[in-house]
Design a protein around this motif. Structure first.
Motif: not given
Length: 329
Positions: A279-286, A269-277
């Protein structure tokens, strides 16, 4: 956070390639209204699962059907074509739609040895960074606002090449998630060394699907994984429906391939996917994610991007909420 769309024009079970191309146009109209930043279309040939064999043609149709969103290719397979032809095509697109055209370039589809030279020639023809002024009169018409050049890749080598040219770089996390952070770091270091300008973080292309319930998201993700597992094993088919997946008896090899790819498919759901995305962006510096969603039914794909836009509070969803609130008041 900027959020964009990577569209591979998936052909679903029970649908045709023509259906898939029409669905791409319709999805692009939704993405334009919802506030997504870019809309890129991919190039695939002789694939039962993907209909987009001429991305520059589809990009032109989408540019004409939308008003605001940047449109481009993700990407044109440059080894297949003369650089002059690609430059002429994008010169026309950028002339007709100034400030809205992205030229994403991939290195698959032919010999790779001369790819750097082809890329430099393309940059030069369009007066882009990284290309020497070798062809001052080569194009019929040089666009007043040239397209943005992006190099697509999934390795530190392609990342460094993009940085050395001073152009954009999009990493295909959905294909090879492991080296993404290292590759993007290599890109930023090479870009800074070549241009003296910091801050161009690159773009991360991810595969995700969002639904109103976790159960529905699980079904859609399983359909993607069955399609991918079959493709890995040489059985390239259209995207299966959730019903087909429910009836399917998985082989051991299919289950193994699906498990391998499961970590690169973010779903829920959006509540789960958006925080994961995020976090992924932050981990990759984008600061920009490009989301690829594959479903058998085009309506599920539209709904997924609608929910994603709402979760990220993109400009189109905020505008829509303001209109609704004003009408209610």
């Amino acid at each position: 956070m900027r959020v964009s769309v990577l569209d591979q024009s998936p052909v679903g079970e029970g649908h045709t390639g023509a259906d898939a191309l029409r669905a791409s146009l319709e999805l692009a109209r939704h993405a334009d209204r919802l506030g997504f930043d870019r809309y890129w279309v991919a190039e695939h040939h002789r694939s039962p699962g993907f209909a987009g064999s001429a991305p520059e043609m589809l990009a032109g149709a989408i540019l004409s059907a939308t008003d605001r969103i940047r449109v481009g290719t993700g990407g044109v397979l440059l080894p297949r074509y003369p650089a002059l032809k690609v430059a002429e095509v994008f010169g026309v697109l950028a002339t007709l739609h100034p400030g809205r055209v992205d030229m994403g370039i991939g290195r698959a589809g032919g010999p790779a040895a001369d790819f750097p030279a082809r890329l430099r020639e393309l940059s030069s023809l369009l007066r882009l960074p990284g290309g020497a002024d070798l062809y001052p009169e080569a194009l019929t018409a040089v666009p007043p606002v040239p397209p943005e050049l992006w190099l697509l890749g999934a390795s530190a080598g392609s990342a460094a090449a993009a940085g050395e040219l001073g152009v954009g770089f999009a990493f295909a996390h959905f294909l090879v998630p492991g080296p993404s952070a290292r590759a993007l770091q290599a890109y930023r270091a090479a870009h800074t060394a070549a241009t003296g300008v910091e801050g161009h973080g690159g773009l991360l292309a991810v595969r995700a699907v969002v639904a109103d319930t976790q159960a529905r998201a699980d079904e859609l993700a399983q359909a993607m994984l069955l399609w991918r597992a079959r493709k890995d094993l040489g059985d390239d088919q259209p995207l299966p429906s959730a019903e087909t997946v429910r009836r399917h008896r998985w082989t051991g090899l299919e289950s193994e391939r699906a498990a391998h790819h499961a970590r690169s498919v973010i779903h829920g759901t959006p509540e789960d996917v958006v925080p994961r995305l995020r976090a992924l962006a932050e981990a990759n510096g984008v600061r920009e994610l490009m989301v690829n969603t594959l479903t058998q039914d085009p309506a599920d794909r539209v709904r997924s991007y609608q929910l994603l836009a709402e979760g990220f509070e993109l400009s189109g969803t905020r505008s829509g909420a303001s209109v609704v609130a004003a009408a209610a008041g």
